[in-house]
Write an enzyme that holds these catalytic residues in place. Structure first.
Site, PDB file in Angstrom:
ATOM      1  N   HIS A 410       0.824  -1.208   0.000  1.00 52.09           N
ATOM      2  CA  HIS A 410       0.000   0.000   0.000  1.00 52.09           C
ATOM      3  C   HIS A 410       0.860   1.261   0.000  1.00 52.09           C
ATOM      4  O   HIS A 410       0.683   2.148  -0.846  1.00 52.09           O
ATOM      5  CB  HIS A 410      -0.902  -0.038   1.240  1.00 52.09           C
ATOM      6  N   GLU A 411       1.802   1.328   0.918  1.00 52.00           N
ATOM      7  CA  GLU A 411       2.630   2.534   1.021  1.00 52.00           C
ATOM      8  C   GLU A 411       3.554   2.686  -0.186  1.00 52.00           C
ATOM      9  O   GLU A 411       3.875   3.803  -0.597  1.00 52.00           O
ATOM     10  CB  GLU A 411       3.436   2.519   2.319  1.00 52.00           C
ATOM     11  N   HIS A 414       1.752   4.683  -2.793  1.00 59.89           N
ATOM     12  CA  HIS A 414       1.911   6.120  -2.587  1.00 59.89           C
ATOM     13  C   HIS A 414       3.283   6.578  -3.095  1.00 59.89           C
ATOM     14  O   HIS A 414       3.411   7.599  -3.784  1.00 59.89           O
ATOM     15  CB  HIS A 414       1.818   6.468  -1.097  1.00 59.89           C
ATOM     16  N   HIS A 417       3.533   6.594  -6.845  1.00 62.85           N
ATOM     17  CA  HIS A 417       2.731   7.710  -7.359  1.00 62.85           C
ATOM     18  C   HIS A 417       3.532   9.010  -7.251  1.00 62.85           C
ATOM     19  O   HIS A 417       3.623   9.795  -8.213  1.00 62.85           O
ATOM     20  CB  HIS A 417       1.433   7.801  -6.559  1.00 62.85           C
TER      21      HIS A 417
END
Length: 624
Positions: A410-411, A414, A417
């Protein structure tokens, strides 16, 4: 537009997932390869201090641009170039200070640095308070004329053209200066909440069924609520939340203070509501928020199906809220070391191509990640990629469970991105809107789960994984929307002049929670003290942030399904999406990637995917 109008606000630079903190190891005991290397940001604290002084000197030059922004294209460009250069350094200063502080919240020198940079940004906000009204005063035709005359203004086109849309929310010079000064106090409630909840709140002791006595802090509660022993789960639920109830009044005043700030700011800037004030700057229609809450409420029967499936797998007569984190497959627990987690993730990310995987390897090898918990370290997990000329940084509190592997994926979403947006976009358009901030992160979770689903052959392991995937729907789509509904209602109450007390907040949260979990329909019994759970949610201090977990989850499900299905051009569109930064409004960026969040179609696809997972689980259970 926020980079031009409010360059001094950094509240949303950190994208975080709040998880419990395990506080048993001193930082000095952890190998350096598992800790951040902050030297790419600044080589030392002394360098940071010098850069801060340089920043303070440079920021005062903003006054030189007063009454000049609308004179010519060259004058406007000069200010925007100055602002970008200044903010690039300012973000860097803030990130170094906040990362250092999060390593150990007990270190007052580190905490002092974060306060210093925040105060400096507030001061800059006061100095630059003339910018918003001066830009707003430039006629639209003049802006278009400037854009034609000066090609270098092109990177600011969206922000400049957006000024007209936001004129009614731009105040006079004096009013903007006063609003800037409020920054000295508006973050007080959130800061006090962070200190009290992370460092000073006392915890109760609890005796486990095996006779062991423990301090029931966040870490222990997260472990026990997911334990196989039901008596321990129920006892922990009572002790833990009863302890929060002792501080109901304090937490109530903190959240009430924060909501009042939102309401004041919205009214001062001529918004119809706090919700509009949070959404309009990124051109998100308030209908998107309301539609999410309505769609989730309409599909609560699907959520109740999940809860009944959990009840069946647990083999209990009555499912209770204290059961919802319990393991559903006895004797099966997916656990992976951090090194194993890296291998799984690199394999899962292969559909996005070799370059993407290579960057992830850099994150693993070059100390972009602070991996393990240590005493005093900030709880949870987040990625911060706001240092434009430096790679992003990830904070973890890794403890070997599969959920931690998923958190790492998940991180990294980020991080990737931010990495690709910073790499592809100029600084002026690199910062993406919070509305799309959780898409890449949850997209990565889908990739990981898909790979794991294909990898596991044993039925019990499959069941465990499938339930973990369903738990993602529960925790992200339904639970975050539950939070969003609560957050909307407390702001509406405040806007109607209703004073918010801890007791009122507990009653409201409890009512919403019972509705979502089907308490009155005997789907899941919600214990009386669960109403205080709102006090443990830091996202309520982030101004209508939580709904974006749900909308991003829905969008990521749609995008990932296209990539995994091998749809032509899907991978390329996704890479364009994570490279787009803030070059367009978030709704449009998602449309270009193939998802229209103004329709119900992505939501319906997500619900269909959830039902498909439950069909698979029921097939395995029926076979067994």
């Amino acid at each position: 537009m926020t980079r031009i109008i409010k360059p001094f606000l950094l509240a949303l630079l950190t994208l975080c997932t709040v998880l419990p903190m395990k506080a048993q190891t001193e930082r000095s005991e952890i190998d350096d390869k598992y800790k951040w290397d902050l030297t790419p940001v600044y080589e030392s604290d002394d360098v940071w201090e010098q850069k801060l002084e340089d920043f303070k000197t440079e920021m005062r030059k903003v006054s030189e641009f007063k009454d000049k922004l609308g004179n010519s294209a060259s004058d406007l460009l000069a200010y925007l170039t100055f602002s970008d250069k200044l903010m690039k350094e300012g973000y860097r200063l803030y990130i170094y200070a906040s990362l250092k502080s999060d390593m150990d919240l007990r270190e007052m020198d580190n905490l002092a640095r974060t306060k210093k940079i925040r105060e400096v940004f507030i001061s800059f906000g006061q100095l630059a308070s003339f910018v918003s009204p001066e830009l707003a005063a430039i006629p639209d035709e003049t802006i278009q004329k400037f854009l034609k005359e000066e090609p270098k203004l092109g990177i600011h086109r969206m922000d400049l053209e957006d000024i007209s849309r936001m004129k009614m929310h731009t105040l006079s010079d004096l009013e903007e200066a006063l609003m800037a000064k409020t920054g000295m106090i508006t973050g007080t409630a959130g800061s006090a909440y962070n200190v009290f909840s992370n460092a000073e709140m006392p915890w109760e002791n609890m005796t486990l069924s095996n006779g062991e006595e423990i301090e029931l802090n966040r870490t222990e509660f997260s472990v026990i609520r997911a334990a196989a022993d039901r008596a321990d789960r129920q006892n922990a639920t009572k002790v833990y939340w009863d302890n929060y109830l002792k501080f109901e009044g304090t937490y109530g005043e903190l959240l009430n203070g924060n909501v009042k700030v939102d309401v004041f700011s919205a009214k001062a800037r001529n918004y119809e509501s706090s919700l509009e004030a949070a959404l309009k700057p990124n051109n998100i229609p308030v209908e998107v928020y309301h539609s999410l809450v309505e769609n989730v409420n309409k599909n609560l029967p699907t959520f109740h199906r999940y809860l009944k499936l959990k009840q069946r797998m647990l083999g209990v007569d009555t499912l209770r809220y204290s059961d919802i984190y319990a393991p559903t497959v006895k004797g099966v627990e997916l656990k992976y070391t951090y090194d194993e987690a890296q291998e799984l993730i690199l394999k899962a990310f292969k559909p996005l191509g070799k370059e993407y995987v290579n960057v992830v390897e850099q994150a693993f090898d070059n100390r972009w990640i602070d991996v393990y918990p240590n005493t005093g370290k900030r709880s949870g997990a987040y990625s911060n990629g706001a240092a434009y000329d430096v790679h992003p940084y990830i904070l973890l509190n890794y403890t070997d469970s599969y959920n931690e592997v998923s958190t790492l994926a998940h991180e990294l979403g980020h991080t990737m991105h931010s990495y690709y947006s910073n790499k592809t976009q100029p600084f002026a358009t690199a910062n993406y809107a919070t509305f799309v901030a959780e898409v890449a992160s949850t997209f990565n979770e889908v990739l990981l789960n898909d790979m794991m689903q294909k990898k596991l052959k044993d039925d019990d392991l499959k069941l465990s994984l499938l339930m973990s995937m369903l738990d993602g729907f529960k925790g992200t789509l339904f639970r975050q929307t539950q939070f969003a509904e609560f957050e909307l209602k407390i702001h509406e109450m405040a806007e109607q002049g209703v004073p918010l007390t801890g007791q009122q907040l507990t009653e409201l949260y409890g009512d919403i929670c019972r509705k979502y979990y089907g308490h009155d329909k005997n789907v899941c019994k919600v214990e009386d003290n669960i109403g205080i759970e709102w006090a443990a949610i830091p996202h309520f201090y982030m101004g209508f942030y939580v709904y974006q977990y749900s909308t991003s989850f829905v969008a990521s499900q749609a995008l990932a399904s296209k990539v995994l299905a091998g749809e032509k051009g899907a991978k390329e569109k996704y890479m364009e999406f994570i490279s787009a930064g803030g070059s367009d409004f978030p709704i449009e960026i998602l449309k270009n990637a193939g998802v229209d969040m103004t329709t119900s179609e992505p939501f319906e696809q997500a619900i269909a995917a959830m039902n498909d997972l439950m069909d698979q689980i029921e097939m395995i259970l029926d076979k067994q």
